[in-house]
Each structure stands twice: as C-alpha cells, then as structure tokens.
Scaffold this motif. Structure first.
Motif, PDB file in Angstrom:
ATOM      1  N   PHE A  28      78.521  28.527  11.125  1.00 29.20           N
ATOM      2  CA  PHE A  28      77.768  27.290  10.902  1.00 29.20           C
ATOM      3  C   PHE A  28      77.299  27.183   9.464  1.00 29.20           C
ATOM      4  O   PHE A  28      77.214  26.114   8.905  1.00 29.20           O
ATOM      5  CB  PHE A  28      76.570  27.228  11.853  1.00 29.20           C
ATOM      6  CG  PHE A  28      76.957  27.238  13.304  1.00 29.20           C
ATOM      7  CD1 PHE A  28      77.495  26.113  13.911  1.00 29.20           C
ATOM      8  CD2 PHE A  28      76.826  28.393  14.058  1.00 29.20           C
ATOM      9  CE1 PHE A  28      77.868  26.121  15.248  1.00 29.20           C
ATOM     10  CE2 PHE A  28      77.194  28.414  15.402  1.00 29.20           C
ATOM     11  CZ  PHE A  28      77.719  27.286  15.994  1.00 29.20           C
ATOM     12  N   SER A  29      76.946  28.351   8.889  1.00 29.64           N
ATOM     13  CA  SER A  29      76.518  28.395   7.488  1.00 29.64           C
ATOM     14  C   SER A  29      76.638  29.842   7.044  1.00 29.64           C
ATOM     15  O   SER A  29      77.087  30.687   7.818  1.00 29.64           O
ATOM     16  CB  SER A  29      75.069  27.927   7.357  1.00 29.64           C
ATOM     17  OG  SER A  29      74.216  28.884   7.931  1.00 29.64           O
ATOM     18  N   ASP A  30      76.216  30.143   5.812  1.00 29.12           N
ATOM     19  CA  ASP A  30      76.244  31.531   5.373  1.00 29.12           C
ATOM     20  C   ASP A  30      75.367  32.411   6.258  1.00 29.12           C
ATOM     21  O   ASP A  30      75.594  33.601   6.395  1.00 29.12           O
ATOM     22  CB  ASP A  30      75.774  31.646   3.914  1.00 29.12           C
ATOM     23  CG  ASP A  30      76.928  31.399   2.951  1.00 29.12           C
ATOM     24  OD1 ASP A  30      78.088  31.458   3.402  1.00 29.12           O
ATOM     25  OD2 ASP A  30      76.662  31.141   1.758  1.00 29.12           O
ATOM     26  N   SER A  31      74.349  31.802   6.880  1.00 28.64           N
ATOM     27  CA  SER A  31      73.394  32.595   7.660  1.00 28.64           C
ATOM     28  C   SER A  31      73.659  32.614   9.155  1.00 28.64           C
ATOM     29  O   SER A  31      73.241  33.531   9.838  1.00 28.64           O
ATOM     30  CB  SER A  31      71.974  32.072   7.467  1.00 28.64           C
ATOM     31  OG  SER A  31      71.737  31.770   6.145  1.00 28.64           O
ATOM     32  N   PHE A  32      74.309  31.562   9.666  1.00 30.17           N
ATOM     33  CA  PHE A  32      74.477  31.466  11.112  1.00 30.17           C
ATOM     34  C   PHE A  32      75.934  31.537  11.543  1.00 30.17           C
ATOM     35  O   PHE A  32      76.792  30.864  10.985  1.00 30.17           O
ATOM     36  CB  PHE A  32      73.868  30.163  11.641  1.00 30.17           C
ATOM     37  CG  PHE A  32      72.384  30.222  11.763  1.00 30.17           C
ATOM     38  CD1 PHE A  32      71.786  30.834  12.866  1.00 30.17           C
ATOM     39  CD2 PHE A  32      71.575  29.676  10.778  1.00 30.17           C
ATOM     40  CE1 PHE A  32      70.410  30.893  12.975  1.00 30.17           C
ATOM     41  CE2 PHE A  32      70.201  29.737  10.885  1.00 30.17           C
ATOM     42  CZ  PHE A  32      69.606  30.339  11.984  1.00 30.17           C
ATOM     43  N   GLN A  33      76.160  32.354  12.553  1.00 29.90           N
ATOM     44  CA  GLN A  33      77.511  32.461  13.086  1.00 29.90           C
ATOM     45  C   GLN A  33      77.440  32.720  14.585  1.00 29.90           C
ATOM     46  O   GLN A  33      76.545  33.407  15.064  1.00 29.90           O
ATOM     47  CB  GLN A  33      78.239  33.616  12.401  1.00 29.90           C
ATOM     48  CG  GLN A  33      79.689  33.754  12.841  1.00 29.90           C
ATOM     49  CD  GLN A  33      80.413  34.883  12.128  1.00 29.90           C
ATOM     50  OE1 GLN A  33      80.206  35.094  10.941  1.00 29.90           O
ATOM     51  NE2 GLN A  33      81.246  35.593  12.850  1.00 29.90           N
ATOM     52  N   ALA A  34      78.394  32.161  15.332  1.00 32.51           N
ATOM     53  CA  ALA A  34      78.462  32.437  16.769  1.00 32.51           C
ATOM     54  C   ALA A  34      79.760  33.179  17.060  1.00 32.51           C
ATOM     55  O   ALA A  34      80.790  32.916  16.429  1.00 32.51           O
ATOM     56  CB  ALA A  34      78.418  31.140  17.552  1.00 32.51           C
ATOM     57  N   THR A  35      79.719  34.120  17.971  1.00 33.34           N
ATOM     58  CA  THR A  35      80.903  34.897  18.340  1.00 33.34           C
ATOM     59  C   THR A  35      80.989  35.017  19.856  1.00 33.34           C
ATOM     60  O   THR A  35      79.986  35.283  20.512  1.00 33.34           O
ATOM     61  CB  THR A  35      80.818  36.316  17.731  1.00 33.34           C
ATOM     62  OG1 THR A  35      80.840  36.214  16.312  1.00 33.34           O
ATOM     63  CG2 THR A  35      81.986  37.190  18.179  1.00 33.34           C
ATOM     64  N   VAL A  36      82.198  34.779  20.381  1.00 32.53           N
ATOM     65  CA  VAL A  36      82.449  34.981  21.808  1.00 32.53           C
ATOM     66  C   VAL A  36      83.681  35.866  21.940  1.00 32.53           C
ATOM     67  O   VAL A  36      84.683  35.630  21.274  1.00 32.53           O
ATOM     68  CB  VAL A  36      82.694  33.635  22.540  1.00 32.53           C
ATOM     69  CG1 VAL A  36      83.081  33.885  23.993  1.00 32.53           C
ATOM     70  CG2 VAL A  36      81.449  32.758  22.474  1.00 32.53           C
ATOM     71  N   GLN A  37      83.566  36.910  22.742  1.00 33.22           N
ATOM     72  CA  GLN A  37      84.726  37.780  22.972  1.00 33.22           C
ATOM     73  C   GLN A  37      84.881  38.010  24.467  1.00 33.22           C
ATOM     74  O   GLN A  37      83.917  38.366  25.151  1.00 33.22           O
ATOM     75  CB  GLN A  37      84.525  39.124  22.261  1.00 33.22           C
ATOM     76  CG  GLN A  37      85.748  40.011  22.326  1.00 33.22           C
ATOM     77  CD  GLN A  37      85.480  41.432  21.795  1.00 33.22           C
ATOM     78  OE1 GLN A  37      85.301  42.365  22.555  1.00 33.22           O
ATOM     79  NE2 GLN A  37      85.428  41.566  20.482  1.00 33.22           N
ATOM     80  N   TRP A  38      86.094  37.812  24.927  1.00 30.98           N
ATOM     81  CA  TRP A  38      86.373  37.995  26.352  1.00 30.98           C
ATOM     82  C   TRP A  38      87.612  38.877  26.463  1.00 30.98           C
ATOM     83  O   TRP A  38      88.593  38.662  25.749  1.00 30.98           O
ATOM     84  CB  TRP A  38      86.599  36.634  26.999  1.00 30.98           C
ATOM     85  CG  TRP A  38      86.770  36.693  28.476  1.00 30.98           C
ATOM     86  CD1 TRP A  38      85.792  36.795  29.416  1.00 30.98           C
ATOM     87  CD2 TRP A  38      88.012  36.644  29.190  1.00 30.98           C
ATOM     88  NE1 TRP A  38      86.348  36.830  30.671  1.00 30.98           N
ATOM     89  CE2 TRP A  38      87.693  36.738  30.570  1.00 30.98           C
ATOM     90  CE3 TRP A  38      89.348  36.534  28.804  1.00 30.98           C
ATOM     91  CZ2 TRP A  38      88.678  36.731  31.554  1.00 30.98           C
ATOM     92  CZ3 TRP A  38      90.317  36.533  29.788  1.00 30.98           C
ATOM     93  CH2 TRP A  38      89.979  36.624  31.151  1.00 30.98           C
TER      94      TRP A  38
END
Lengths: 414, 136
Positions: free
Chosen positions: A81-91
C-alpha cells in the motif's frame, strides 16, 4: 481424504497458468503473486509402521510409496500500500487434518513498518518457535527433503492469529532481530481418539542473529491449551456412577487425561553456518509439558553438507527422546469386552505418546534449473520401545527397530 | 607446471575481459552521492533498505547481469541467492529486488524513481543517472 489428495494434484497441475500470471506482472506493480512447491514421492521398507512428515497429516506412507507426505503447493500474494504498509496472504495446499481451506491458510497479515528497523504485523502469522518454523513448507529454501523429522514432526503448529513486533539492530557486520509475539492458535490435529481441535493461547520471544555466513537463534515459547481432547465419550463413561461399581479407581485418571489447562514451554537454540561451499546446521530443543498427550522431550539434529557446483551432498543426524512415566491403568472388576475396551483406549491415549527415535540421513540436492532443485534422500530410523508417537502404528503392534524412508522430489519457486 | 600456470593466467585474463564492469547507480535528484560495499549488500539482500540519508531504497535487479553482480557482491551463485530469497520472501520479511530486462530498463526506472538503486554495465552509463559504487 481422497478429495484432499486430488486438490493438491489439481493445484500442482494448474502451475503453468499461475506462472503465466506471475510473468505478466508489471515490473513495479504494488501487487505481487508468487509461489513455491514440492512434488515428491516417499516410501518406506516396512508395513508395520507408517511414516508421517509431521503430526498434522492424515495419511502415512508405508512400503507403498505416496505423494501426499512431502508434496505441497504454496501461493503467496503481497500487496504494497505504501513504503510502510503491506499485506501478505499465503495458502499452502497440503495434507492437513481438519479444514483444508482454513488450516492451510498460513499467513494473512498486515505489516506496518514503523521505521526501517521496526516492524509490527497483525493477523494470521507463521509460528516462529524454531529456525525453520515459518518456512517448513518451502523445500526450495533448505537442503533436505523435509525438515528434520525428530525435531519438527512433533510440532505441527504452523500459524496463530495475533501480532508480533520485530526490532532489528546492526551488530558486527550483521543484524540482530528481536521478536516478541503473542496470539491464539487453532490447530486441527489427528489423534488416536479422533480429530483434536486444539485451541491454545501462545506467546514467545526470539533472538536471531544473521550475517553473510552465520545465523544463530535463541527462542522461547509458551502455550497453554484451552480445549479438550476428543475424549468426551470416555469422560462421560468414567463419570457414570454405574461404571464405578464394576470399574472403580478410574476417576483418579481424570486429571491425567484432561488436556484443558495443560502447559507447554519450548526452549531452543539453533546455529547455521553457510560459506557457499560448506553448509552446517544444528538445533536443539527442550519441550516441557505437564500433559501425557505430549510428554516432556529433548530433540536435536545436526546436518553437514558440501556443495559441488550445483550439487549439494548432505548428511543429517537426528535424535528425539521423551521423558515420561507410564500411568498404570487399573483393570475392571468384570472382564467384559466393553470395559476392557475402555481400559485399552485409556492406555492408548495416555501411554502411547512417547518417542525414542534416532536417525541418519544421506541426501542430494541438485539445482538443475533456475528456481528448481531435484532432491533425493535416504533416512534410516532406529525406533526404541518408548512409543512410536511420531509414526502411525495400530494398537497392539510391536514397533519395528529399524525403518528406512526413501524419497525423491522436485522443489520449485515461481 | 609452467604450461599449467600459463593456461591458468590465460583463462584468468580471458575471463576478466568477458566480464562487465558493473556500476551501482542512483537517481540524480536523490542527494545521495555514494554507497559502500556493505550498504549495497544490505539493500540488495533485503537486510536493511535504509539509505544513508534516511530514505528507503528501491533496489532493481538486471536480469542478465544478475549472476555476475551477486558473484561480485557476496561471492555466491544465483541458485544460492534464489534459495536465500525463498526463505526471506516466503516468511514475509522482505521482497526481493524487482527484476528488469536490461541496462536501459534499469536506467529508465532509476531516472524515474528518486529512491531507486540499480546496477548496469559501465559501458551503457549515461547522464541520466549517478554512479554510487564501482563493483570490481
């Protein structure tokens, strides 16, 4: 169970499509789609006992080789989303007891980088109690066919829902990371008595140092169990006043058989040395518990490998030993089949959870293509009489002294 | 013996002449003037993405120079770099550098992104980017 196996194979078959998507990705896109997998066949030379990669699996392998032990397919989506925010999904599609969709969801978190060296993650996180804990399914990232059996097969906890905070310090040509985490874990695990829906709040701290050649790790984890083992029918029977007349002294076993309220302490130390040619790794853990479902144990392994260009030859030694005192299950006053059945189930539930295992393995890893490695591994296990807890053995069978486990497979990332 | 040494020297000279002179480049608008070896290693291995001026670096890999770059930077072949990244990215710690096709693509991205750090063969250097480190 059959359906689960087909799903893994279907997902492996759909790989080329997935790679196509990854290729089409914009070079500086905020979305990233990637994955990893293993396609491997594993078998043993014994039909007296079944081999599990770890205790979350529903299907063991014997002299008839199987694909489900070590094959898996992981998909990961990251959104920045930005340098500071990230989302991760692993299945990760694999043989896991319970809900195929939910139990195989290993990551689903939001990462907030407060500073370059401080990260907070919130959501579903990989359990990080040991060196390999949070990448056990990524075969491409380690030399062996599977994480060392003595050490990892008894800790089938892959994720928890909660938060962690990591701070990194620059320290003598490397970095020291300090991580504190806590949350709630829900794991569905098969037991001799049926599916165990284990709920446990968990918390821990880890220190990890890493530089070009060395990694060292110290970890401590505490977990308590807030759910009950799948023994409701047994408890109902034991608590029945009529039963007490023909089968007295059973109630005194109740504290031993209850799972709720029991505690685990995991302490571990691990070291990795890798100079590009020589590769050595060791880990040792002490797991203290006050439950006979998973008695106190020491586990350790040591691996030494050498690379010859794209081929790595490795050896691996492992040991696991539980310390337990078997509970004497009293005999019923009347030798009826129903009462003897209760006695046998209690014995199975309480006195069949030990392990006394040592092994030596030899294996090869050949990086024959970019992002792909072909592995072979032979492992020889010595099993003591202390209960084959990390294996599948039918009640009443005698544990074989020796078992050979062979496997061949391909690891890949995309 | 002398023949062996001669062959070795010849191979060495031959090998060096076919290698590129790799330079690490940055954006002109970023006030960063240079990076040292350790800083470049930290940025490209994902250990720390902080630039000395406090900004967060955006590292860019160049597909064809990649093997040579990592060999020079940390003396490891590509399969070991890839295995390392498999561990880092699939444990959600960091993402590997974005890979682009050639020197021209690296220069374009570095020119357009203030915090981008890339590497190219020196012979393709042009005025749109700044040299941060010469890797040889």
């Amino acid at each position: 169970m059959k359906i689960k196996n087909y799903s893994v194979l279907f997902l492996l078959g759909s790989l080329p499509v997935a790679s196509g998507i990854a290729m089409a990705e914009n070079s500086l896109s905020s979305w990233s789609f990637k994955g990893f997998g293993t396609l491997a066949a594993t078998g043993t030379d014994s039909n007296k006992i079944g081999f599990y990669r770890d205790k979350s699996q529903t299907q063991d392998v014997r002299s008839e080789w199987g694909l489900t032990s070590d094959s898996r397919l992981g998909l990961q989506v990251d959104k920045k989303f930005s340098d500071s925010f990230q989302a991760t999904v692993q299945w990760v599609a694999r043989d896991h007891a319970g809900s195929f969709a939910e139990q195989n969801l290993d990551w689903a978190f939001l990462r907030w980088r407060i500073q370059d060296d401080v990260n907070i993650r919130l959501g579903r996180l990989g359990a990080d109690a040991f060196l390999l804990s949070d990448y056990r399914n990524v075969g491409y990232a380690y030399p062996w066919m599977r994480p060392p059996h003595e050490f990892y097969s008894n800790i089938p906890y892959y994720h928890f829902d909660g938060a962690d905070i990591t701070k990194k310090f620059s320290l003598s040509e490397g970095y020291l990371s300090v991580k504190v985490y806590g949350g709630y874990s829900f794991n569905q695990l098969p037991t001799q008595s049926g599916l165990n829906n284990q709920k446990s709040p968990t918390t821990g701290i880890s220190l990890r140092y890493e530089n070009d050649r060395w990694q060292a790790r110290l970890g401590y984890n505490y977990a308590t169990v807030t759910s009950e083992a799948p023994i409701q029918d047994l408890l109902t029977a034991i608590n029945n006043p009529l039963l007490a007349q023909v089968y007295p002294d059973l109630r005194q076993l109740i504290p031993a058989i209850m799972m709720r309220g029991k505690e685990y302490h995991f302490g571990s130390v691990g070291v990795v040395y890798d100079d590009g040619v020589w590769l050595t790794q060791m880990e040792a853990a002490y797991t203290a518990s006050n439950t006979l479902w998973s008695p106190t144990r020491v586990t350790s392994y040591l691996s030494l490998g050498r690379r010859f260009s794209t081929v790595t030859l490795y050896s691996l030694l492992g040991i696991a030993k539980t310390f337990q005192h078997n509970v004497t299950i009293p005999s019923p006053l009347v030798a009826s089949p129903a009462l003897l059945g209760i006695q046998q189930r209690l014995d199975q539930a309480l006195n069949n959870n030990g392990i006394n295992e040592q092994s030596v393995s030899l294996g090869t890893r050949w990086d024959f293509h970019e992002n792909m490695a072909l592995k072979t591994q032979w492992s020889h296990y010595w099993l003591g009489n202390n209960g084959p807890q990390q294996w599948q053995q039918s009640s009443g069978n005698i544990t074989p002294n020796n078992v050979n486990v062979m496997s061949v497979g391909i690891d890949f990332i995309f | 013996m002398i023949k062996k040494i001669f062959t070795a020297v010849f191979l060495f000279l031959f090998a060096t002449t076919t290698q590129a002179e790799i330079i690490v480049i940055g954006n002109l608008k970023n006030n960063l003037q240079s990076l040292n070896f350790i800083q470049v290693e930290d940025i490209f291995m994902g250990r720390s993405r902080s630039l000395p001026n406090g900004r967060i670096a955006l590292p860019i890999d160049q597909a064809t120079l990649r093997p040579e770059f990592y060999q020079k930077l940390i003396a490891r072949p590509l399969e070991q770099i890839n295995a390392y990244w498999a561990r880092i990215m699939f444990t959600g710690q960091a993402s590997p550098p974005t890979i682009v096709a050639d020197d021209n693509a690296v220069i374009t991205i570095v020119n357009e992104n203030k915090d981008a750090v890339g590497y190219i063969d020196r012979k393709n250097l042009d005025h749109r980017v700044r040299i941060l480190l010469i890797l040889n």
